[in-house]
Design a protein around this motif. Structure first.
Motif, PDB file in Angstrom:
ATOM      1  N   ASP A 105      -7.724   5.540   4.601  1.00 45.59           N
ATOM      2  CA  ASP A 105      -7.397   4.311   5.315  1.00 45.59           C
ATOM      3  C   ASP A 105      -6.708   3.280   4.411  1.00 45.59           C
ATOM      4  OD1 ASP A 105      -9.869   4.104   3.942  1.00 45.59           O
ATOM      5  OD2 ASP A 105     -10.418   2.336   5.128  1.00 45.59           O
ATOM      6  N   GLN A 106      -6.795   3.474   3.093  1.00 40.27           N
ATOM      7  CA  GLN A 106      -6.147   2.563   2.149  1.00 40.27           C
ATOM      8  C   GLN A 106      -4.696   2.943   1.866  1.00 40.27           C
ATOM      9  OE1 GLN A 106      -8.541   2.221  -1.395  1.00 40.27           O
ATOM     10  NE2 GLN A 106     -10.394   1.772  -0.223  1.00 40.27           N
ATOM     11  N   TYR A 107      -4.307   4.165   2.269  1.00 39.74           N
ATOM     12  CA  TYR A 107      -2.909   4.576   2.081  1.00 39.74           C
ATOM     13  C   TYR A 107      -2.046   3.733   3.001  1.00 39.74           C
ATOM     14  CZ  TYR A 107       1.343   7.342   2.287  1.00 39.74           C
ATOM     15  OH  TYR A 107       2.646   7.733   2.263  1.00 39.74           O
ATOM     16  N   ASP A 108      -1.096   3.003   2.415  1.00 42.33           N
ATOM     17  CA  ASP A 108      -0.316   2.045   3.202  1.00 42.33           C
ATOM     18  C   ASP A 108       1.011   2.601   3.714  1.00 42.33           C
ATOM     19  OD1 ASP A 108       1.225   2.088   0.918  1.00 42.33           O
ATOM     20  OD2 ASP A 108       0.796   0.026   0.337  1.00 42.33           O
ATOM     21  N   GLY A 109       1.411   3.772   3.283  1.00 45.18           N
ATOM     22  CA  GLY A 109       2.619   4.385   3.813  1.00 45.18           C
ATOM     23  C   GLY A 109       3.913   3.906   3.200  1.00 45.18           C
ATOM     24  N   ARG A 110       3.854   3.051   2.193  1.00 44.19           N
ATOM     25  CA  ARG A 110       5.079   2.566   1.560  1.00 44.19           C
ATOM     26  C   ARG A 110       5.616   3.527   0.518  1.00 44.19           C
ATOM     27  NH1 ARG A 110       3.757  -3.001  -0.742  1.00 44.19           N
ATOM     28  NH2 ARG A 110       1.715  -2.063  -0.866  1.00 44.19           N
ATOM     29  N   HIS A 111       4.767   4.400   0.027  1.00 49.02           N
ATOM     30  CA  HIS A 111       5.156   5.372  -0.994  1.00 49.02           C
ATOM     31  C   HIS A 111       4.902   6.769  -0.453  1.00 49.02           C
ATOM     32  CE1 HIS A 111       5.447   2.049  -3.802  1.00 49.02           C
ATOM     33  NE2 HIS A 111       4.247   1.656  -3.413  1.00 49.02           N
ATOM     34  N   PRO A 112       5.570   7.778  -1.014  1.00 47.15           N
ATOM     35  CA  PRO A 112       5.332   9.149  -0.544  1.00 47.15           C
ATOM     36  C   PRO A 112       3.859   9.534  -0.689  1.00 47.15           C
ATOM     37  CG  PRO A 112       7.230   9.078  -1.996  1.00 47.15           C
ATOM     38  CD  PRO A 112       6.597   7.718  -2.045  1.00 47.15           C
ATOM     39  N   PHE A 113       3.352  10.230   0.296  1.00 46.17           N
ATOM     40  CA  PHE A 113       1.947  10.624   0.285  1.00 46.17           C
ATOM     41  C   PHE A 113       1.638  11.501  -0.927  1.00 46.17           C
ATOM     42  CE2 PHE A 113      -1.779  13.080   1.520  1.00 46.17           C
ATOM     43  CZ  PHE A 113      -2.621  12.065   1.911  1.00 46.17           C
ATOM     44  N   GLY A 114       2.560  12.396  -1.280  1.00 46.45           N
ATOM     45  CA  GLY A 114       2.362  13.280  -2.431  1.00 46.45           C
ATOM     46  C   GLY A 114       2.152  12.498  -3.718  1.00 46.45           C
ATOM     47  N   ALA A 115       2.914  11.440  -3.889  1.00 50.07           N
ATOM     48  CA  ALA A 115       2.760  10.615  -5.085  1.00 50.07           C
ATOM     49  C   ALA A 115       1.390   9.949  -5.089  1.00 50.07           C
ATOM     50  CB  ALA A 115       3.862   9.559  -5.147  1.00 50.07           C
ATOM     51  N   TRP A 116       0.960   9.482  -3.931  1.00 51.17           N
ATOM     52  CA  TRP A 116      -0.349   8.831  -3.818  1.00 51.17           C
ATOM     53  C   TRP A 116      -1.476   9.802  -4.159  1.00 51.17           C
ATOM     54  CZ3 TRP A 116      -4.402   9.256  -0.062  1.00 51.17           C
ATOM     55  CH2 TRP A 116      -5.342   8.216  -0.109  1.00 51.17           C
ATOM     56  N   ILE A 117      -1.440  11.003  -3.609  1.00 51.55           N
ATOM     57  CA  ILE A 117      -2.515  11.965  -3.844  1.00 51.55           C
ATOM     58  C   ILE A 117      -2.501  12.465  -5.294  1.00 51.55           C
ATOM     59  CG2 ILE A 117      -1.309  14.047  -3.074  1.00 51.55           C
ATOM     60  CD1 ILE A 117      -3.903  14.923  -1.721  1.00 51.55           C
ATOM     61  N   PHE A 118      -1.316  12.643  -5.862  1.00 47.01           N
ATOM     62  CA  PHE A 118      -1.261  13.068  -7.262  1.00 47.01           C
ATOM     63  C   PHE A 118      -1.639  11.948  -8.212  1.00 47.01           C
ATOM     64  CE2 PHE A 118       0.572  17.071  -6.055  1.00 47.01           C
ATOM     65  CZ  PHE A 118       0.095  17.907  -7.042  1.00 47.01           C
ATOM     66  N   ARG A 119      -1.470  10.724  -7.805  1.00 52.88           N
ATOM     67  CA  ARG A 119      -1.964   9.609  -8.630  1.00 52.88           C
ATOM     68  C   ARG A 119      -3.489   9.678  -8.698  1.00 52.88           C
ATOM     69  NH1 ARG A 119      -0.417   6.591 -12.770  1.00 52.88           N
ATOM     70  NH2 ARG A 119      -1.873   4.902 -12.970  1.00 52.88           N
TER      71      ARG A 119
END
Length: 171
Positions: free
Chosen positions: A53-67
């Motif tokens: 729910d904190q994923y805001d969609g401004r960056h690629p999802f893959g980058a978010w999960i790999f972070r």
């Protein structure tokens, strides 16, 4: 007027199907103990699902999960004081669908290459690992490492150039 690109949130099953193998492979090449690899992979998905729910969609999802995965790896290495994987790990992961001669040649080349990767700077190693083991794009790597895309490209270029020079010197 600027247009912001908004990325959609995938569902939990799709997240696991799309990223589990990549994240597992990313950890497998960086952590010696297979149980720790499995624990880290599980931890990442638990964190991802709890923070979806904190994923805001401004960056690629893959980058978010790999972070999240990268941060989990850093935390693990701080706690364990573990060094990157030894060469035996790489040699046992060689493909077996080739002729024995091809497997041996691939294994020797892979071992030599990864020995040389470990001589690179930490930043160069991280970029090369995320690029070739996790199969991420430069902008995703930049997001994960908290660097600009330009600096990631420079680290990648210099790391590859250094590897080429070392491989040429060996030949």
């Amino acid at each position: 007027m600027t247009t912001a690109l908004i990325y959609a949130k995938p569902n939990q099953r799709q997240i696991y199907e799309d990223y589990s193998a990549k994240i597992y492979r990313y950890f497998r090449y960086r952590v010696k103990n297979i149980w720790d690899v499995e624990d880290l992979t599980t931890t990442v998905f638990i964190k991802v699902y709890s923070k979806l729910d904190q994923y805001d969609g401004r960056h690629p999802f893959g980058a978010w999960i790999f972070r999240i995965a990268h941060n989990a790896l850093i935390d693990h290495m701080r706690k364990k004081r573990e060094c990157p994987v030894d060469q035996d790990t790489f040699s046992t992961m060689a493909a077996t669908d080739k002729l024995p001669e091809e497997c041996l040649l691939t294994q020797e080349t892979t071992e030599g290459l990864w020995q040389k990767v470990h001589t690179l700077t930490t930043d160069q190693r991280n970029v090369i690992s995320l690029r070739y083991l996790a199969d991420l794009r430069m902008n995703e790597i930049a997001e994960i490492l908290g660097k600009t895309e330009a600096s990631v490209k420079i680290l990648h270029f210099r790391g590859i150039k250094k590897l080429q020079q070392m491989m040429d010197a060996k030949a």
